[in-house]
Design an enzyme around this catalytic site. Structure first.
Site, PDB file in Angstrom:
ATOM      1  N   LYS A 245       1.997  -5.560 -23.223  1.00 23.63           N
ATOM      2  CA  LYS A 245       2.525  -4.759 -22.022  1.00 23.63           C
ATOM      3  C   LYS A 245       3.619  -4.002 -23.157  1.00 23.63           C
ATOM      4  O   LYS A 245       4.238  -4.610 -24.021  1.00 23.63           O
ATOM      5  CB  LYS A 245       3.023  -5.370 -20.944  1.00 23.63           C
ATOM      6  CG  LYS A 245       3.302  -4.743 -19.837  1.00 23.63           C
ATOM      7  CD  LYS A 245       2.277  -4.509 -18.903  1.00 23.63           C
ATOM      8  CE  LYS A 245       2.521  -3.577 -17.798  1.00 23.63           C
ATOM      9  NZ  LYS A 245       1.478  -3.628 -16.693  1.00 23.63           N
TER      10      LYS A 245
ATOM     11  N   GLY B   1       1.485  -0.423   2.003  1.00 24.67           N
ATOM     12  CA  GLY B   1       1.673   0.581   1.029  1.00 24.67           C
ATOM     13  C   GLY B   1       0.308   1.601   0.535  1.00 24.67           C
ATOM     14  O   GLY B   1      -0.906   0.944   0.450  1.00 24.67           O
TER      15      GLY B   1
ATOM     16  N   GLY C 172      -0.221   3.961  -1.523  1.00 25.24           N
ATOM     17  CA  GLY C 172      -0.195   4.966  -2.787  1.00 25.24           C
ATOM     18  C   GLY C 172      -1.747   4.770  -3.313  1.00 25.24           C
ATOM     19  O   GLY C 172      -2.742   4.970  -2.597  1.00 25.24           O
TER      20      GLY C 172
ATOM     21  N   VAL D 122      -3.708   2.853  -4.838  1.00 26.95           N
ATOM     22  CA  VAL D 122      -4.491   1.920  -4.431  1.00 26.95           C
ATOM     23  C   VAL D 122      -5.023   1.607  -2.938  1.00 26.95           C
ATOM     24  O   VAL D 122      -5.919   1.779  -2.715  1.00 26.95           O
ATOM     25  CB  VAL D 122      -4.152   0.268  -5.189  1.00 26.95           C
ATOM     26  CG1 VAL D 122      -5.198  -0.717  -4.811  1.00 26.95           C
ATOM     27  CG2 VAL D 122      -4.054   0.480  -6.701  1.00 26.95           C
TER      28      VAL D 122
HETATM   29  P1  NAI Z   1       1.885   3.768  -6.030  1.00 29.09           P
HETATM   30  O1  NAI Z   1       3.146   3.729  -6.695  1.00 29.09           O
HETATM   31  O2  NAI Z   1       0.899   4.766  -5.989  1.00 29.09           O
HETATM   32  O3  NAI Z   1       2.033   3.213  -4.162  1.00 29.09           O
HETATM   33  C1  NAI Z   1       2.798   2.314  -3.838  1.00 29.09           C
HETATM   34  C2  NAI Z   1       3.108   2.815  -2.327  1.00 29.09           C
HETATM   35  O4  NAI Z   1       3.774   1.957  -1.663  1.00 29.09           O
HETATM   36  C3  NAI Z   1       3.777   4.095  -2.311  1.00 29.09           C
HETATM   37  O5  NAI Z   1       3.022   4.909  -1.510  1.00 29.09           O
HETATM   38  C4  NAI Z   1       5.264   3.639  -1.589  1.00 29.09           C
HETATM   39  O6  NAI Z   1       5.635   4.656  -0.624  1.00 29.09           O
HETATM   40  C5  NAI Z   1       4.644   2.501  -0.781  1.00 29.09           C
HETATM   41  N1  NAI Z   1       5.596   1.522  -0.337  1.00 29.09           N
HETATM   42  C6  NAI Z   1       6.746   0.812  -1.062  1.00 29.09           C
HETATM   43  N2  NAI Z   1       7.507   0.212  -0.321  1.00 29.09           N
HETATM   44  C7  NAI Z   1       6.920  -0.087   0.772  1.00 29.09           C
HETATM   45  C8  NAI Z   1       7.063  -0.793   1.868  1.00 29.09           C
HETATM   46  N3  NAI Z   1       8.157  -1.500   1.906  1.00 29.09           N
HETATM   47  N4  NAI Z   1       6.201  -0.745   2.921  1.00 29.09           N
HETATM   48  C9  NAI Z   1       5.176  -0.012   2.959  1.00 29.09           C
HETATM   49  N5  NAI Z   1       5.043   0.704   1.786  1.00 29.09           N
HETATM   50  C10 NAI Z   1       5.550   0.963   0.836  1.00 29.09           C
HETATM   51  O7  NAI Z   1       1.051   2.555  -6.760  1.00 29.09           O
HETATM   52  P2  NAI Z   1      -0.346   2.050  -6.649  1.00 29.09           P
HETATM   53  O8  NAI Z   1      -0.921   2.595  -8.074  1.00 29.09           O
HETATM   54  O9  NAI Z   1      -1.035   2.062  -5.579  1.00 29.09           O
HETATM   55  O10 NAI Z   1      -0.352   0.205  -7.027  1.00 29.09           O
HETATM   56  C11 NAI Z   1       0.154  -0.410  -5.804  1.00 29.09           C
HETATM   57  C12 NAI Z   1       0.550  -1.836  -6.195  1.00 29.09           C
HETATM   58  O11 NAI Z   1      -0.542  -2.374  -6.952  1.00 29.09           O
HETATM   59  C13 NAI Z   1       1.533  -1.919  -7.345  1.00 29.09           C
HETATM   60  O12 NAI Z   1       2.412  -3.057  -7.071  1.00 29.09           O
HETATM   61  C14 NAI Z   1       1.111  -1.880  -8.653  1.00 29.09           C
HETATM   62  O13 NAI Z   1       1.662  -2.724  -9.681  1.00 29.09           O
HETATM   63  C15 NAI Z   1      -0.231  -2.729  -8.379  1.00 29.09           C
HETATM   64  N6  NAI Z   1      -1.418  -2.704  -9.248  1.00 29.09           N
HETATM   65  C16 NAI Z   1      -1.822  -1.447  -9.423  1.00 29.09           C
HETATM   66  C17 NAI Z   1      -3.046  -1.024 -10.084  1.00 29.09           C
HETATM   67  C18 NAI Z   1      -3.605   0.370 -10.139  1.00 29.09           C
HETATM   68  O14 NAI Z   1      -4.974   0.533 -10.770  1.00 29.09           O
HETATM   69  N7  NAI Z   1      -2.872   1.387  -9.770  1.00 29.09           N
HETATM   70  C19 NAI Z   1      -3.489  -2.221 -10.741  1.00 29.09           C
HETATM   71  C20 NAI Z   1      -3.050  -3.429 -10.771  1.00 29.09           C
HETATM   72  C21 NAI Z   1      -2.021  -3.592  -9.761  1.00 29.09           C
END
Ligand code: NAI
Length: 361
Positions: A87, A186, A188, A190
């Site tokens: 990383k 969340g 986002g 994913v």
């Molecule tokens: P992202 O940043 O696109 O989405 C995260 C979402 O969670 C945002 O919309 C944010 O507003 C929301 N959020 C934050 N705090 C919150 C809360 N307390 N209650 C409700 N919603 C809340 O991130 P992404 O890419 O969707 O990833 C999600 C998780 O999965 C992260 O922890 C990331 O590290 C993990 N991950 C993602 C991968 C990927 O392919 N994008 C791969 C492996 C793990």
């Protein structure tokens, strides 16, 4: 604690976790300050995201990159990839500092000095554009927008979570999503794909996000109801899918859960991996380890880098279901599902290394 104590602790941490190589790079011209940590290349070169983050100091960044790179080793091994774990982090001078092309070039050059032992990819704070810029200076980055670069890993991560959920349901004697309620924390990259995939499979959804537009999009397109971010962890559901931040399950939140299964994409959801895993099993809540079920994006990008075809990659992501089942099975001999997953990763590394030695003779 003074600086020399901090450095000593970081070095102790590095050898305790068994890292192979950690490099710190300062590029005076662009102001880039970055760390690359290669935890293990026992199974092969190591792909891991480039995180852009504002840290209080270098030591915080170092501990983060050590912890994250070790996690990648276990994730890649459980995913059955011929890949190690690594990383990198770019230390931002202030929160929200822009990722310019010059900085991306400097990071690309830094990555290139690893000659492929480290392969960069997107992570928090890194856009597809920034990824493309790094690629202008090295071949060892995945996830850019160009042909064969793999693009956004999120839909593949979400699909992997679906397979993890299928394994969890099989483990508790259920076999389909229709009629079940799944809560997603969340929406986002994913969480949004996950909601769509679950909706297609007939699940009812309960969702929450700080961004109202993201919630509204799911309410408009899926069989879903929205709740506040404060309420989501306490809603009654069959599966809770954390897809926001880490460390959300702890001594305060676990007693409020009304779910039978935890299975989501967020990394390191247990604040205290040991104590919280026991708290969950004491409450008879099945925890599908995050680094097993969220490996779909890694499989997609690493697999493309290794030359697999798209159908082969889909089959590898589908194997997350069997791997998760194996982890649940192994939990009979281990304290928690997390311990079982770690044991499986270590077993695969031992077997992979032994196989290499046989091949070499
Ligand atoms: P992202 O940043 O696109 O989405 C995260 C979402 O969670 C945002 O919309 C944010 O507003 C929301 N959020 C934050 N705090 C919150 C809360 N307390 N209650 C409700 N919603 C809340 O991130 P992404 O890419 O969707 O990833 C999600 C998780 O999965 C992260 O922890 C990331 O590290 C993990 N991950 C993602 C991968 C990927 O392919 N994008 C791969 C492996 C793990």
């Amino acid at each position: 604690m003074n600086d020399s104590n901090l450095s000593l602790n970081a070095l102790e941490e590095m050898s305790r976790c068994g890292h192979e190589r950690v490099c710190y790079h300062v590029d005076e011209e662009t102001g880039l300050r970055a760390l690359i940590a290669v935890h293990s290349t026992k199974l092969g070169n190591a792909l891991g995201g480039v995180r852009r983050w504002h840290y209080a100091n270098e030591h915080e960044a170092l501990f983060d990159v050590l912890r994250l790179s070790e996690g990648m080793t276990w994730k890649a091994a459980c995913a059955g990839l011929a890949m190690g774990g690594a990383k990198s982090v770019i230390m931002l001078p202030e929160r929200g500092a822009p990722g310019t092309r010059d900085i991306a070039h400097a990071m690309g050059r830094f990555i290139d000095t690893f000659n492929g032992a480290y392969i960069g990819a997107e992570d928090v704070g890194v856009s597809p554009e920034f990824t493309d810029w790094m690629l202008e200076k090295t071949d060892h980055v995945m996830g850019g927008t160009g042909d064969g670069q793999g693009g956004d890993p999120s839909p593949h991560t979400a699909m992997g979570v679906i397979y993890g959920m299928q394994a969890s349901l099989r483990h508790v004697g259920r076999d389909q999503f229709a009629g079940l309620t799944v809560a997603i924390q969340g929406l986002g990259s994913v969480g949004t794909y996950l909601a769509q995939f679950l909706n297609e499979r007939g699940a009812e959804l309960i969702v929450a996000d700080h961004h109202d537009d993201r919630v509204q999009h799911i309410l408009d397109t899926c069989n879903a109801r929205g709740v506040s971010c404060e309420e989501i962890l306490g809603v009654e559901c069959d599966i809770m899918a954390p897809c926001a931040l880490g460390a959300i399950l702890d001594e305060k939140s676990i007693p409020t859960l009304k779910t039978g299964i935890i299975c989501g994409a967020a990394n390191n959801v247990l604040r205290d991996p040991e104590a919280d895993a026991h708290r969950l099993s004491d409450r008879d809540i099945l925890y599908a380890p995050d680094f097993v079920v969220n490996a779909g994006g890694l499989i997609h990008l690493a697999g493309l880098y290794l030359g697999y075809t798209l159908p082969q990659l889909e089959a590898m992501i589908a194997r997350i279901e069997e791997t998760t089942m194996t982890v649940f099975e192994m939990t009979k001999e281990h304290k928690t599902t997390g311990h079982a997953a770690l044991a499986l990763a270590k077993l695969r590394i031992e077997e992979g290394t032994a196989q290499e030695q046989v091949n070499a003779h």
